[in-house]
Write a protein that holds these residues in place. Structure first.
Motif, PDB file in Angstrom:
ATOM      1  N   THR A  28      -3.264  -3.419  -1.951  1.00 13.94           N
ATOM      2  CA  THR A  28      -4.275  -4.418  -0.882  1.00 13.94           C
ATOM      3  C   THR A  28      -5.286  -4.244  -1.982  1.00 13.94           C
ATOM      4  O   THR A  28      -6.633  -5.308  -1.802  1.00 13.94           O
ATOM      5  CB  THR A  28      -4.311  -4.578   0.259  1.00 13.94           C
ATOM      6  OG1 THR A  28      -4.555  -2.466   0.593  1.00 13.94           O
ATOM      7  CG2 THR A  28      -3.031  -4.610   0.761  1.00 13.94           C
ATOM      8  N   HIS A  29      -6.441  -3.117  -2.393  1.00 10.79           N
ATOM      9  CA  HIS A  29      -7.032  -3.095  -2.409  1.00 10.79           C
ATOM     10  C   HIS A  29      -7.597  -1.194  -2.951  1.00 10.79           C
ATOM     11  O   HIS A  29      -6.601  -0.580  -2.988  1.00 10.79           O
ATOM     12  CB  HIS A  29      -8.464  -3.043  -1.393  1.00 10.79           C
ATOM     13  CG  HIS A  29      -8.634  -2.365  -0.407  1.00 10.79           C
ATOM     14  ND1 HIS A  29      -7.755  -2.386   0.257  1.00 10.79           N
ATOM     15  CD2 HIS A  29      -9.463  -0.719  -0.356  1.00 10.79           C
ATOM     16  CE1 HIS A  29      -7.837  -1.216   1.132  1.00 10.79           C
ATOM     17  NE2 HIS A  29      -8.921  -0.100   1.205  1.00 10.79           N
ATOM     18  N   HIS A  43      -8.482  -1.999   8.401  1.00  9.34           N
ATOM     19  CA  HIS A  43      -9.771  -0.407   8.281  1.00  9.34           C
ATOM     20  C   HIS A  43      -9.310   0.077   9.405  1.00  9.34           C
ATOM     21  O   HIS A  43     -10.540   0.430   9.555  1.00  9.34           O
ATOM     22  CB  HIS A  43     -11.433  -1.158   8.465  1.00  9.34           C
ATOM     23  CG  HIS A  43     -12.128  -0.540   7.628  1.00  9.34           C
ATOM     24  ND1 HIS A  43     -12.963  -0.516   7.381  1.00  9.34           N
ATOM     25  CD2 HIS A  43     -11.748   0.626   6.866  1.00  9.34           C
ATOM     26  CE1 HIS A  43     -13.680   0.311   6.689  1.00  9.34           C
ATOM     27  NE2 HIS A  43     -12.451   1.279   6.438  1.00  9.34           N
ATOM     28  N   GLY A  78      -5.145  -5.429   4.834  1.00 10.56           N
ATOM     29  CA  GLY A  78      -5.551  -4.660   4.291  1.00 10.56           C
ATOM     30  C   GLY A  78      -7.134  -3.657   4.905  1.00 10.56           C
ATOM     31  O   GLY A  78      -6.506  -3.280   6.192  1.00 10.56           O
ATOM     32  N   ASP A  79      -8.106  -3.745   4.550  1.00 12.83           N
ATOM     33  CA  ASP A  79      -9.222  -3.209   4.943  1.00 12.83           C
ATOM     34  C   ASP A  79      -9.982  -4.046   4.952  1.00 12.83           C
ATOM     35  O   ASP A  79     -11.831  -4.037   4.827  1.00 12.83           O
ATOM     36  CB  ASP A  79     -10.050  -1.798   4.058  1.00 12.83           C
ATOM     37  CG  ASP A  79      -8.603  -0.352   4.555  1.00 12.83           C
ATOM     38  OD1 ASP A  79      -8.695  -0.378   5.089  1.00 12.83           O
ATOM     39  OD2 ASP A  79      -9.346   0.491   4.065  1.00 12.83           O
ATOM     40  N   ASP A 126       0.727  -1.090  -0.082  1.00  9.21           N
ATOM     41  CA  ASP A 126      -0.195  -0.055   0.368  1.00  9.21           C
ATOM     42  C   ASP A 126       0.869   0.914   0.151  1.00  9.21           C
ATOM     43  O   ASP A 126       1.999   1.096   0.710  1.00  9.21           O
ATOM     44  CB  ASP A 126      -1.303   0.029   1.073  1.00  9.21           C
ATOM     45  CG  ASP A 126      -2.207  -1.333   0.967  1.00  9.21           C
ATOM     46  OD1 ASP A 126      -2.607  -1.253   0.179  1.00  9.21           O
ATOM     47  OD2 ASP A 126      -2.883  -1.705   2.067  1.00  9.21           O
ATOM     48  N   ASP A 177      -2.122  -6.627  -7.381  1.00  8.89           N
ATOM     49  CA  ASP A 177      -3.438  -5.953  -7.108  1.00  8.89           C
ATOM     50  C   ASP A 177      -4.857  -6.888  -7.125  1.00  8.89           C
ATOM     51  O   ASP A 177      -3.946  -8.353  -7.992  1.00  8.89           O
ATOM     52  CB  ASP A 177      -3.573  -4.544  -7.415  1.00  8.89           C
ATOM     53  CG  ASP A 177      -4.208  -4.721  -8.849  1.00  8.89           C
ATOM     54  OD1 ASP A 177      -4.427  -5.780  -9.485  1.00  8.89           O
ATOM     55  OD2 ASP A 177      -5.803  -3.879  -8.901  1.00  8.89           O
ATOM     56  N   ASN A 200     -13.486  -3.530  -0.021  1.00  9.90           N
ATOM     57  CA  ASN A 200     -12.343  -3.991   1.005  1.00  9.90           C
ATOM     58  C   ASN A 200     -12.425  -5.336   1.821  1.00  9.90           C
ATOM     59  O   ASN A 200     -11.293  -5.640   1.497  1.00  9.90           O
ATOM     60  CB  ASN A 200     -13.206  -3.483   2.551  1.00  9.90           C
ATOM     61  CG  ASN A 200     -12.782  -1.667   2.267  1.00  9.90           C
ATOM     62  OD1 ASN A 200     -12.207  -1.290   1.860  1.00  9.90           O
ATOM     63  ND2 ASN A 200     -13.857  -0.662   3.575  1.00  9.90           N
ATOM     64  N   HIS A 240      -5.093   4.233  -0.270  1.00  3.61           N
ATOM     65  CA  HIS A 240      -3.951   2.811   0.026  1.00  3.61           C
ATOM     66  C   HIS A 240      -3.387   2.897  -1.769  1.00  3.61           C
ATOM     67  O   HIS A 240      -2.383   2.443  -1.427  1.00  3.61           O
ATOM     68  CB  HIS A 240      -5.132   1.760   0.433  1.00  3.61           C
ATOM     69  CG  HIS A 240      -5.427   1.061   1.060  1.00  3.61           C
ATOM     70  ND1 HIS A 240      -4.951   0.709   2.748  1.00  3.61           N
ATOM     71  CD2 HIS A 240      -6.725   1.713   1.957  1.00  3.61           C
ATOM     72  CE1 HIS A 240      -5.369   0.798   2.862  1.00  3.61           C
ATOM     73  NE2 HIS A 240      -6.313   0.764   3.291  1.00  3.61           N
ATOM     74  N   SER A 285     -10.093  -7.181  -0.146  1.00  4.40           N
ATOM     75  CA  SER A 285      -8.773  -6.683   0.282  1.00  4.40           C
ATOM     76  C   SER A 285      -7.344  -8.200  -0.059  1.00  4.40           C
ATOM     77  O   SER A 285      -7.938  -8.982   0.353  1.00  4.40           O
ATOM     78  CB  SER A 285      -8.762  -5.908   1.463  1.00  4.40           C
ATOM     79  OG  SER A 285      -9.401  -4.479   1.657  1.00  4.40           O
TER      80      SER A 285
END
Length: 367
Positions: A86-87, A224, A198-199, A58, A110, A179, A92, A182
């Motif tokens: 991650t997303h 998150h 990630g989230d 990220d 990704d 999310n 990010h 992720s």
């Protein structure tokens, strides 16, 4: 706009392998370092393996660009071996282009989750022009029960747990599909490990739990930014983190980290580190233990408020004793006999001793 091609394997530079091979014992004196950068309300972490391989996970929000570039130039002296988004959310990816332009990157990964964000599309176009290899976290289709595992040398492995598209469908109709999909990856070195989330949403955590994966990790990068929906109790019970790192901005408008999430983390005994309070957080593993350094010390815990004093109450009034006219006894003031008495003439005593000198105590109320 045509998207860049996506490949599914890394070449020998990253010692790529497929599967969940057991990591080799960590050699003494060669540390694995993970830098969790203070990028405000966002995420950015740099992995430096014992052999010098680098992975940026990220890139933080747009406003973090100058700070992120400064730190990468201090720590990275060759193109990044791998950059992972991650997303596709701005907090990010916002400074990822700045990071790649500053130090270079050999490979980019990704989730390949379609997202309408213009910033995401612009990043993919830039990556397609500037980065040699673009890939996803999907495992080898010839071994669908395995996970893509990337070797970083000296027994360090980065295993990609989620998503597994196209072998498995993306999670849909969740609170946030971007999310929920992720990239979730576990970095292992000897007896230590780091779980990057990630989230990830509760749906992601549930999907991981259903697969009976080896989730237990020494360090958890909290999903998150410490929001209340993620870091569910069943997930934390499986991860059993000894330390938890929360990347969030000071006094952010979202209220991250949420007190409920903090309580759940404390409930599993995790030591909590926060970029909003401690700045950059550096975690170093020798393969047996993980030690931490922070950019600034954690603020002292707020002292517990002093116990509340009971509200002052007025001293109870001294009891009074009553004798009816013509009676030889006296009663307590609240005696039922007094309430039923028809006569209104009565004598009042403020001290029991005075009443006893003239009357005897009534047997109905025992004054």
């Amino acid at each position: 706009m045509a998207l860049p091609p996506r490949l599914c394997l890394l070449f020998i530079l990253l010692l790529a392998s497929v599967g969940l091979a057991a990591p080799a014992p960590a050699p003494p004196g060669k540390p694995l370092t993970v830098h969790f950068f203070d990028v405000g309300q966002g995420d950015a972490a740099l992995v430096i393996s014992p052999t010098g391989k680098t992975v940026l996970i990220d890139g933080g929000p747009p406003e973090a660009g100058p700070r992120l570039v400064e730190r990468l130039r201090q720590l990275v002296h060759a193109p990044l071996d791998l950059v992972i988004l991650t997303h596709p959310h701005l907090d990010h990816l916002g400074s990822m282009r700045d990071a790649i332009q500053a130090v270079g990157a050999r490979r980019f990964m990704d989730p390949a989750f379609d997202h309408p964000s213009a910033a995401y599309r612009d990043l993919l176009e830039f990556v397609g022009q500037e980065v040699g290899q673009v890939m996803t976290a999907s495992p080898n289709p010839k071994a669908p029960s395995t996970f893509l595992t990337i070797g970083l040398g000296e027994g360090v492995q980065l295993t990609l747990y989620w998503p597994r598209h196209p072998l498995e469908p993306f999670l849909k109709d969740t609170r946030s599909d971007a999310n929920s999909n992720s990239i979730v990856a576990r970095l292992s070195y000897g007896k230590t490990s780091f779980l990057f989330t990630g989230d990830a949403e509760p749906d992601t955590e549930q999907a991981l739990l259903q697969r009976s994966l080896p989730l237990a990790s020494t360090v958890l990068k909290v999903a998150h930014h410490g929001g209340r929906h993620s870091s569910t109790a069943p997930f934390l019970a499986a991860v059993k983190p000894q330390a938890a790192v929360i990347s969030c901005g000071a006094n952010n408008e979202y209220g991250h980290p949420n007190p409920e999430a903090l309580e759940r983390l404390a409930g599993v005994g995790a030591r909590i580190f926060r970029t909003d309070l401690q700045g950059d957080i550096q975690a170093t593993s020798d393969g047996t233990t993980v030690t931490f350094q922070t950019g600034r010390p954690a603020p002292p815990a707020k002292p517990a408020p002093p116990p509340e004093r009971p509200a002052a109450t007025a001293a109870p009034e001294a009891p009074r004793y009553i004798s009816l006219k013509g009676s030889q006894v006296f009663h307590r003031e609240d005696c039922a006999t007094l309430k039923r008495a028809k006569t209104k003439e009565r004598k009042i005593y403020t001290r029991r001793a005075d009443a006893l000198r003239e009357r005897r105590a009534a047997e109905d109320c025992h004054p």
